[in-house]
Design a protein around this motif. Structure first.
Motif, mmCIF file in Angstrom:
data_model
loop_
_atom_site.group_PDB
_atom_site.id
_atom_site.type_symbol
_atom_site.label_atom_id
_atom_site.label_comp_id
_atom_site.label_asym_id
_atom_site.label_seq_id
_atom_site.Cartn_x
_atom_site.Cartn_y
_atom_site.Cartn_z
ATOM 1 N N ARG A 66 0.518 -1.037 0.071
ATOM 2 C CA ARG A 66 -0.002 0.206 -0.312
ATOM 3 C C ARG A 66 1.039 1.396 0.325
ATOM 4 N N ALA A 67 0.044 2.682 -1.298
ATOM 5 C CA ALA A 67 1.273 3.332 -1.033
ATOM 6 C C ALA A 67 -0.363 4.926 -0.667
ATOM 7 N N GLN B 123 4.769 8.377 -0.274
ATOM 8 C CA GLN B 123 5.333 7.769 0.290
ATOM 9 C C GLN B 123 5.814 6.002 -0.304
ATOM 10 N N ASN B 124 6.759 6.179 -0.293
ATOM 11 C CA ASN B 124 7.567 4.683 -0.616
ATOM 12 C C ASN B 124 6.401 3.656 -0.606
ATOM 13 N N MET B 125 6.216 2.526 -1.547
ATOM 14 C CA MET B 125 5.585 1.179 -1.969
ATOM 15 C C MET B 125 6.070 -0.033 -0.486
ATOM 16 N N LYS B 126 4.820 0.291 0.235
ATOM 17 C CA LYS B 126 5.351 -0.938 1.228
ATOM 18 C C LYS B 126 4.584 -2.297 0.484
ATOM 19 N N THR C 105 10.597 -2.209 0.918
ATOM 20 C CA THR C 105 9.811 -0.452 0.024
ATOM 21 C C THR C 105 10.658 -0.759 -0.765
ATOM 22 N N LEU D 278 8.040 5.054 -5.774
ATOM 23 C CA LEU D 278 7.082 5.349 -6.611
ATOM 24 C C LEU D 278 7.015 6.300 -7.677
#
Length: 322
Positions: free
Chosen positions: A182-183, A209-212, A217, A220
């Motif tokens: 999610r992000a 934010q970075n994609m976790k 991570t 984007l």
């Protein structure tokens, strides 16, 4: 109706007068100066965010940042939503590479005197995959998909020169079997009317934010788009874009659209990546499309784009105006 809004931002507008001219220089000269392959190639997550929705923009070679005058603006430049004068619904189905399918849906609601709200979402499905355990034995199959939901707003912020501004907030989700990433991200766009029927657009996409995903991570796929469009005669649009992604080569595109009697449109475009990549097919980069309008309330658009050995892609969009 925009008098108060204009008075409040006139000082800011005056200080921004140099921005459209500077961006126009970028559009005209950047393709000649940038040829190096991006050192960040392949380092971003959520790559499905780079798939451009809408058959009309695809038919124009994805030269839509400065055009952005319909519901597709929610993706290509949310500032352009302010140019939409009627409630508009649009849905697109894309037969993407291999067996992947991409669907996009959007609804925009103009509020007279204030701006336009847009709600949109995308879904990329990748079909079923055969599972294997650590010893290479077959296990049950699983599926994977990518999804995002968006909320956009576009409004006019100045009258002289005429400037529009918009943003899109995004919730992004990727699912592979039992693992979910999610992000949250945002786009911000601007659109300037340089002269009568001449437009300059800027859109910065996927800031966030970075994609976790699992224990890792990844950033984007942030992309900066700059575009210029001109409507030399009624029904004719000529547009060009420069797309600068953080994880790929600079992409330059040009497109043309011509409406015949406001009923039938023909479109063609071409895009090129400046990293010096050699394509196996001479058709790579070419796009073509067509559109039909019925009573100015119903629209059907189609776009075709070949992708070398990966196959051809077909986009179909349906638009309803209320």
């Amino acid at each position: 109706m925009f008098k108060n809004n204009y008075n409040n931002c006139s000082r800011t507008t005056h200080s921004l007068l140099w921005v459209p001219r500077a961006l126009l220089v970028v559009v005209l000269f950047l393709p000649c100066c940038v040829f190096a392959t991006s050192p960040n190639a392949g380092t971003s997550g959520a790559s499905f965010l780079k798939i451009g929705p809408g058959a009309r923009p695809a038919g124009l070679g994805e030269s839509f940042t400065a055009v952005a005058n319909d519901s597709n603006a929610a993706y290509w430049n949310p500032a352009g939503l302010a140019k939409v004068s009627r409630t508009e619904f649009s849905a697109m189905h894309l037969l993407w590479l291999t067996d992947m399918k991409y669907d996009y849906i959007t609804m925009v609601f103009p509020f007279k005197g204030s701006g336009t709200l847009g709600i949109s979402g995308t879904l990329l499905t990748m079909g079923d995959f055969q599972g294997y355990d650590s010893n290479g034995n077959l296990t049950s199959s699983f599926n994977a998909y990518d999804f995002n939901a968006n909320l956009s707003w576009g409004s006019r912020v100045a009258l002289d020169p005429e400037i529009f501004m918009g943003f899109t907030l995004k919730y992004i989700q990727q699912v592979i079997e039992n693992t979910t990433g999610r992000a949250v991200a945002a786009d911000i766009g601007f659109l300037w009317v340089l002269f009568k029927n001449g437009f300059l657009g800027l859109n910065v996409q996927n800031l966030g934010q970075n994609m976790k995903f699992g224990n890792g991570t990844s950033p984007l796929p942030m992309t900066t788009r700059v575009g210029f469009a001109v409507l030399p005669t009624e029904g004719l649009t000529i547009a060009t874009d420069v797309s600068i992604p953080r994880d790929d080569d600079v992409k330059v595109s040009i497109g043309i659209e011509n409406w015949i009697e406001n009923i039938f449109a023909v479109r063609a475009g071409y895009w090129y990546k400046t990293g010096g990549m050699q394509y196996s097919s001479s058709l790579t980069g070419l796009t073509a499309g067509a559109g039909f309008a019925i009573l100015d309330s119903y629209g059907l658009d189609y776009a075709f784009e070949p992708y070398e050995d990966l196959g051809n892609t077909h986009r179909i969009s349906l638009t309803l105006k209320f």
